[in-house]
Design a protein around this motif. Structure first.
Motif, PDB file in Angstrom:
ATOM      1  N   GLU A   1       0.814  -1.223   0.000  1.00 42.23           N
ATOM      2  CA  GLU A   1       0.000   0.000   0.000  1.00 42.23           C
ATOM      3  C   GLU A   1       0.842   1.266   0.000  1.00 42.23           C
ATOM      4  O   GLU A   1       0.446   2.275  -0.564  1.00 42.23           O
ATOM      5  CB  GLU A   1      -0.912   0.018   1.234  1.00 42.23           C
ATOM      6  CG  GLU A   1      -1.951  -1.084   1.242  1.00 42.23           C
ATOM      7  CD  GLU A   1      -2.772  -1.085   2.514  1.00 42.23           C
ATOM      8  OE1 GLU A   1      -2.635  -0.143   3.334  1.00 42.23           O
ATOM      9  OE2 GLU A   1      -3.557  -2.024   2.707  1.00 42.23           O
ATOM     10  N   LYS A   2       1.995   1.225   0.672  1.00 49.76           N
ATOM     11  CA  LYS A   2       2.828   2.421   0.786  1.00 49.76           C
ATOM     12  C   LYS A   2       4.259   2.078   0.421  1.00 49.76           C
ATOM     13  O   LYS A   2       4.854   1.171   0.996  1.00 49.76           O
ATOM     14  CB  LYS A   2       2.773   2.991   2.206  1.00 49.76           C
ATOM     15  CG  LYS A   2       1.372   3.439   2.604  1.00 49.76           C
ATOM     16  CD  LYS A   2       1.364   4.102   3.964  1.00 49.76           C
ATOM     17  CE  LYS A   2      -0.061   4.512   4.353  1.00 49.76           C
ATOM     18  NZ  LYS A   2      -0.100   5.278   5.593  1.00 49.76           N
ATOM     19  N   LEU A   3       4.806   2.833  -0.551  1.00 51.74           N
ATOM     20  CA  LEU A   3       6.157   2.603  -1.028  1.00 51.74           C
ATOM     21  C   LEU A   3       6.949   3.903  -0.929  1.00 51.74           C
ATOM     22  O   LEU A   3       6.569   4.919  -1.510  1.00 51.74           O
ATOM     23  CB  LEU A   3       6.109   2.102  -2.481  1.00 51.74           C
ATOM     24  CG  LEU A   3       7.434   1.814  -3.180  1.00 51.74           C
ATOM     25  CD1 LEU A   3       8.261   0.780  -2.423  1.00 51.74           C
ATOM     26  CD2 LEU A   3       7.191   1.344  -4.612  1.00 51.74           C
ATOM     27  N   TYR A   4       8.044   3.843  -0.176  1.00 53.97           N
ATOM     28  CA  TYR A   4       8.896   5.010   0.071  1.00 53.97           C
ATOM     29  C   TYR A   4      10.237   4.799  -0.625  1.00 53.97           C
ATOM     30  O   TYR A   4      11.007   3.925  -0.244  1.00 53.97           O
ATOM     31  CB  TYR A   4       9.113   5.199   1.574  1.00 53.97           C
ATOM     32  CG  TYR A   4       7.854   5.542   2.329  1.00 53.97           C
ATOM     33  CD1 TYR A   4       7.537   6.870   2.627  1.00 53.97           C
ATOM     34  CD2 TYR A   4       6.979   4.547   2.740  1.00 53.97           C
ATOM     35  CE1 TYR A   4       6.376   7.190   3.309  1.00 53.97           C
ATOM     36  CE2 TYR A   4       5.801   4.860   3.424  1.00 53.97           C
ATOM     37  CZ  TYR A   4       5.518   6.179   3.704  1.00 53.97           C
ATOM     38  OH  TYR A   4       4.362   6.495   4.381  1.00 53.97           O
ATOM     39  N   LEU A   5      10.510   5.610  -1.659  1.00 56.08           N
ATOM     40  CA  LEU A   5      11.722   5.455  -2.466  1.00 56.08           C
ATOM     41  C   LEU A   5      12.496   6.761  -2.607  1.00 56.08           C
ATOM     42  O   LEU A   5      13.352   6.886  -3.483  1.00 56.08           O
ATOM     43  CB  LEU A   5      11.351   4.933  -3.862  1.00 56.08           C
ATOM     44  CG  LEU A   5      10.909   3.472  -3.951  1.00 56.08           C
ATOM     45  CD1 LEU A   5      10.242   3.196  -5.293  1.00 56.08           C
ATOM     46  CD2 LEU A   5      12.077   2.532  -3.737  1.00 56.08           C
ATOM     47  N   GLY A   6      12.204   7.754  -1.779  1.00 56.37           N
ATOM     48  CA  GLY A   6      12.885   9.047  -1.878  1.00 56.37           C
ATOM     49  C   GLY A   6      14.386   8.920  -1.689  1.00 56.37           C
ATOM     50  O   GLY A   6      14.872   8.039  -0.979  1.00 56.37           O
ATOM     51  N   GLY A   7      15.138   9.813  -2.364  1.00 59.70           N
ATOM     52  CA  GLY A   7      16.580   9.869  -2.162  1.00 59.70           C
ATOM     53  C   GLY A   7      17.351   8.703  -2.760  1.00 59.70           C
ATOM     54  O   GLY A   7      18.365   8.291  -2.202  1.00 59.70           O
ATOM     55  N   ASN A   8      16.884   8.168  -3.882  1.00 66.83           N
ATOM     56  CA  ASN A   8      17.603   7.112  -4.584  1.00 66.83           C
ATOM     57  C   ASN A   8      18.119   7.654  -5.915  1.00 66.83           C
ATOM     58  O   ASN A   8      18.360   8.855  -6.041  1.00 66.83           O
ATOM     59  CB  ASN A   8      16.690   5.894  -4.768  1.00 66.83           C
ATOM     60  CG  ASN A   8      16.632   5.026  -3.524  1.00 66.83           C
ATOM     61  OD1 ASN A   8      17.567   4.289  -3.228  1.00 66.83           O
ATOM     62  ND2 ASN A   8      15.538   5.121  -2.776  1.00 66.83           N
TER      63      ASN A   8
END
Length: 199
Positions: A97-104
């Protein structure tokens, strides 16, 4: 560097009884696993953790999303601040439901076309090559159209939002620090108003 394996999981979980049988049972039952900031650079086999719902892997050195096929119960995945350049190998995470991919280092939002429940995508502040902007795969956008309600695309050199107009249930869009100047498309203006009215 460090590989994410069952050994690492076993060392990181607080478990009073270290006898092997009980540890195995415990690992099968855990639902939350926090392995943030552990210098992990690769995801190995930790498939014993079948009941995992929330996995924290932010602030590591991971370059590839892999070996999560067993984790069909995962709902929240935290991969911020790693070295990931491609969104891949997530199709078996049917409950995500929630995917956190910031700062890649992701240049294209893709590889999410098999995930139907995703409600939040955080993909802000990618380390993009000079002059490049974050791009969106049309197939992925269409597959996210009905489920996605929160999208963070801040600080990605984005200069227009027209392609996001397919996201019919988006209620919260964060797009600060981009290169947006004005909305030329009247249809997009209506869509932005709808998003605003929904929030």
């Amino acid at each position: 560097m460090v590989q994410l394996t069952l050994d690492l999981v076993a060392k990181s979980v607080a478990h009073k009884n270290r006898n092997e049988g009980n540890l195995g049972q415990y690992l099968r039952k855990i639902t939350h696993l926090n392995l943030a900031d552990k210098n992990i650079d690769a995801i190995g086999d930790f498939s014993l953790c079948k009941n995992l719902r929330v996995l924290y892997l932010y602030d590591n050195q991971i370059s590839q999303i892999q070996n999560l096929d067993f984790a069909s119960n995962i709902t929240h995945l935290y991969f911020q601040n790693n070295c990931i350049s491609c969104i891949e190998n997530l199709s078996s995470l049917k409950n995500l439901e929630k995917l956190y991919l910031g700062g890649n280092c992701i240049t294209v939002v893709e590889g999410l076309d098999k995930i139907e429940k995703i409600r939040e995508l955080h993909i802000e502040s990618q380390n993009l090559p000079p002059g490049e902007k974050l791009l969106f795969d049309p197939k992925t956008l269409i597959s996210l159209a009905k489920s996605l309600s929160v999208l963070n695309i801040s600080s990605n050199n984005i200069d227009e939002l027209e392609e996001l107009s397919v996201l019919e249930n988006l209620s919260y869009l964060t797009a600060v620090d981009n290169k947006l100047q004005h909305m030329k498309n009247p249809l997009m203006g209506k869509k932005l108003k709808k998003w605003k009215d929904n929030s």
